[in-house]
Scaffold this active site. Sequence first.
Site, mmCIF file in Angstrom:
data_model
loop_
_atom_site.group_PDB
_atom_site.id
_atom_site.type_symbol
_atom_site.label_atom_id
_atom_site.label_comp_id
_atom_site.label_asym_id
_atom_site.label_seq_id
_atom_site.Cartn_x
_atom_site.Cartn_y
_atom_site.Cartn_z
ATOM 1 N N GLU A 115 -8.315 3.072 -1.454
ATOM 2 C CA GLU A 115 -7.044 2.524 -1.952
ATOM 3 C C GLU A 115 -5.996 2.569 -0.848
ATOM 4 O O GLU A 115 -6.064 3.426 0.031
ATOM 5 C CB GLU A 115 -6.515 3.400 -3.105
ATOM 6 N N LYS A 117 -2.758 3.671 1.017
ATOM 7 C CA LYS A 117 -1.934 4.868 0.957
ATOM 8 C C LYS A 117 -0.485 4.421 1.092
ATOM 9 O O LYS A 117 0.007 4.126 2.186
ATOM 10 C CB LYS A 117 -2.308 5.833 2.076
ATOM 11 N N ASP A 119 3.431 4.230 1.337
ATOM 12 C CA ASP A 119 4.347 5.085 2.073
ATOM 13 C C ASP A 119 5.694 5.108 1.368
ATOM 14 O O ASP A 119 6.624 4.407 1.733
ATOM 15 C CB ASP A 119 4.481 4.543 3.499
ATOM 16 N N TYR A 231 -1.759 5.822 -9.241
ATOM 17 C CA TYR A 231 -3.126 5.849 -8.741
ATOM 18 C C TYR A 231 -3.991 6.958 -9.297
ATOM 19 O O TYR A 231 -5.172 7.022 -8.992
ATOM 20 C CB TYR A 231 -3.152 5.910 -7.209
ATOM 21 N N LYS A 320 -5.537 7.903 8.147
ATOM 22 C CA LYS A 320 -4.194 7.511 8.573
ATOM 23 C C LYS A 320 -4.256 6.465 9.681
ATOM 24 O O LYS A 320 -5.012 6.614 10.639
ATOM 25 C CB LYS A 320 -3.430 8.741 9.105
ATOM 26 N N CYS A 414 27.592 -13.922 31.985
ATOM 27 C CA CYS A 414 26.132 -14.018 32.016
ATOM 28 C C CYS A 414 25.612 -13.275 33.252
ATOM 29 O O CYS A 414 26.056 -13.559 34.361
ATOM 30 C CB CYS A 414 25.709 -15.488 32.068
ATOM 31 N N CYS A 417 24.131 -16.065 35.859
ATOM 32 C CA CYS A 417 24.886 -17.121 36.545
ATOM 33 C C CYS A 417 26.385 -16.842 36.559
ATOM 34 O O CYS A 417 27.159 -17.651 37.047
ATOM 35 C CB CYS A 417 24.599 -18.483 35.910
ATOM 36 N N CYS A 432 25.453 -17.896 26.769
ATOM 37 C CA CYS A 432 25.895 -18.199 28.123
ATOM 38 C C CYS A 432 26.449 -19.622 28.055
ATOM 39 O O CYS A 432 25.798 -20.523 27.527
ATOM 40 C CB CYS A 432 24.716 -18.123 29.094
ATOM 41 N N CYS A 437 22.469 -22.922 33.511
ATOM 42 C CA CYS A 437 22.143 -21.540 33.899
ATOM 43 C C CYS A 437 20.666 -21.459 34.309
ATOM 44 O O CYS A 437 19.792 -21.889 33.552
ATOM 45 C CB CYS A 437 22.416 -20.602 32.723
HETATM 46 S S1 IVH Z 1 -4.149 10.586 -4.151
HETATM 47 C C1 IVH Z 1 -4.421 15.190 -4.398
HETATM 48 N N1 IVH Z 1 -3.770 8.089 -3.688
HETATM 49 O O1 IVH Z 1 -0.137 10.387 -0.094
HETATM 50 C C2 IVH Z 1 -3.566 14.161 -3.816
HETATM 51 N N2 IVH Z 1 -2.194 9.631 -2.813
HETATM 52 O O2 IVH Z 1 -0.674 12.610 1.845
HETATM 53 C C3 IVH Z 1 -3.488 13.017 -4.735
HETATM 54 N N3 IVH Z 1 -0.337 8.597 -1.616
HETATM 55 O O3 IVH Z 1 1.825 12.794 -1.550
HETATM 56 C C4 IVH Z 1 -3.001 11.876 -4.023
HETATM 57 N N4 IVH Z 1 -0.977 6.516 -1.909
HETATM 58 O O4 IVH Z 1 2.119 10.564 -2.530
HETATM 59 C C5 IVH Z 1 -3.307 9.320 -3.486
HETATM 60 N N5 IVH Z 1 -3.537 5.814 -3.409
HETATM 61 C C6 IVH Z 1 -3.079 7.045 -3.210
HETATM 62 C C7 IVH Z 1 -1.896 7.311 -2.500
HETATM 63 C C8 IVH Z 1 -1.483 8.628 -2.313
HETATM 64 C C9 IVH Z 1 -0.051 7.310 -1.394
HETATM 65 C C10 IVH Z 1 0.501 9.702 -1.129
HETATM 66 C C11 IVH Z 1 0.781 10.730 -2.169
HETATM 67 C C12 IVH Z 1 0.647 12.058 -1.487
HETATM 68 C C13 IVH Z 1 0.371 11.699 -0.071
HETATM 69 C C14 IVH Z 1 -0.668 12.647 0.480
#
Ligand code: IVH
Length: 675
Positions: A115, A117, A119, A231, A320, A414, A417, A432, A437
């Site tokens: 899935e 991740k 941010d 999630y 990551k 500029c 020139c 400019c 130029c």
């Molecule tokens: S599972 C036991 N799934 O990543 C941890 N985390 O570095 C359960 N995060 O603080 C998290 N997307 O906020 C999970 N698809 C995803 C995620 C996710 C983002 C974040 C989550 C957590 C951090 C961990």
Amino acid sequence: MSDPGPAQRAAELREQLHYHNYRYHVLDSPVITDAEFDELYNELRAIEAEHPELITPDSPTQRVGAEPRSDLPKVRHEVPALSLGNAFNQDELHAWRERIGRLLAEDIELDYTVEPKLDGLSIILTYENGVFVQGATRGNGEIGEDVTPNLRTIPTLPLHIPADPDGPAAPRRLVVRGEVFYRLADFEDLNKTRVEADEAPFVNPRNAASGSLRQLDPSITAQRPLTLAVYTIMTGEGDLPNTQWETLHLLHDLGFPVMLEYSDHFTDFDALADHIANWEEKRSSLPFEIDGLVVKINDHATRQDLGVVGKDPRGMLAYKFPAEEKTTRLLEVGINIGRTGVVMPYAVLEPVEIGGVTVKRATLHNFDDIAAKDIRLGDTVVVKRSGDVIPYVIGPVTDLRDGSEQPIEPPERCPYCDSPVVRAEGEVAYYCSNPQCPERLVRAIEWFVSRAAMDIQGLGERVVRQLVEEELVKDIADLYSLTVEDLVPLERFAEKKAQNVVGAISNSKRQPASRVLTALGVKDVGGVTAELLLDELGSIDAIAEADPDTIESIKGLGPHTAQAVVDFFNDAHNQRIVEKLRQTGLKMEAEQPAHESSVLQGLTFVITGTLPTLSRTQAAALIEQHGGRVTSSVSGNTDYLLAGEKAGSKLDKAQERGIPVLDEDGLQRLLEDKS
Ligand code: IVH
């Protein structure tokens, strides 16, 4: 049948409003109009005003209007909110798989989910009997902050599950975890609004999400276009799934926003590893930011068996991606001059490695942006490098200032020139003021020969600079007079290379007029716009003579482009260059597509209204197949108006001008008569 009592009607309205909110915000596919939604909403509001005892915590009217609080109360999580171990490359990913393989029985078959991740800010939502009762931040994993009223304001958060009354029954109690974040487009809008209101823009969507959710006054959160995705199920009572893949589907079916379309299920680990290797490219095309992917063993029981190291469950892993943002010092501000003369500031940085590349320079956009973000010389700045985008300075880390930092002002002259730098009215950019130029010319030639324009090989920046310095080329059209003898004396030029370059320049005469127009470097006119202009007006000369209204009436073009085109062709210097290019033999007219016949050759049509059998696109294709042209607005060049039902102002305009009006039969007859 008697009228339902207010209690029953309120319950019906709540159910309908939950459903329609879900269709609109989560599925992005409403089935009623906004006005119809408002009508239902207002009816519920009216009932609740008369019978306040009927207001429920999950009523759609309760998203907004909660009072500001003096602090964010702490909440202890029922189950600890754990975090994730990391892998930064394929080796570490495979090492994780081997580690868990050793801990589990040797021959066990595993499957996995992958899935995005997200941010953003991690949140935990509790539902009782389908009603959203509490939402908290993750905090330190044990104790978080209660942000329930703030979360309620997020339109994609279901106040009641299932959001669709036909969905699966909600477990009696459900605690889910997800992420609150900004979509990039919403983040940009938010920052634009802040800058307009003289407020400091947020450095990135993640900080913005955290700042927006952790407000004491929920009415502030309500104005922020936050969204969320969930999630995982942390705990619950009732029928709960045994796997992560089923969990994602159940959450989705209950009406939660879930990243299902970006999630995958694998039974083969090598396929999973390949998939991850291919994901990095996708990253920069997503409408939101992610910092990696999360790999999870699908089966909950297996994951349970594997246990936890520290705060990280062994059965999950964050893969990551390389960080896209780093901080470094802003040493100097340099100035580039663009082909239109625009002054472009850039940052000279203390070198910093971002995602495997050493970054020494970064874009600073423009001087208004520098001022809005209060970026100063000597600041520690956040620099972002993402995908193919040129690295840019996001903003200063003001906490690290020591007082020696200096404000940054636009240059008065500029640097190439020495002509005065001026600011165009109503624009953020400085220019400019010298059309001749030498730096502008270098950039204009670079653009002219670039792959997007005339696509001439062998003329890199170094060669172009020499041509300009040696005064071999005084405008872009001079390229076509270059000879092998001119080039051979230049640094790093042998006879063969000189011949190739002269040949490549000469071959470019075959490029279509749309590339010639693009290559001229008119502000705002790239390849797509050049084609739109030529499709509509037929030749560069016709474009040069068109008035702003004619250009603006072309579908897809706006007033800024129209003005830029008119200004460009009104300039005497540019007129001379276009003339020189014509003399050289460059193409100035759009090529006609191959047609079935030429009975409509030379005739220009405008189509309006609804025709009985042909769609407008089909009618246009028919006309073009027979050699005619179709344009979008009625003008002195229009020969026929093809009008269907509900024809509007175009019909009036054609009649005013005495332009013949045809219906669909009329067009067919015209084709028959002429052939
Ligand atoms: S599972 C036991 N799934 O990543 C941890 N985390 O570095 C359960 N995060 O603080 C998290 N997307 O906020 C999970 N698809 C995803 C995620 C996710 C983002 C974040 C989550 C957590 C951090 C961990």
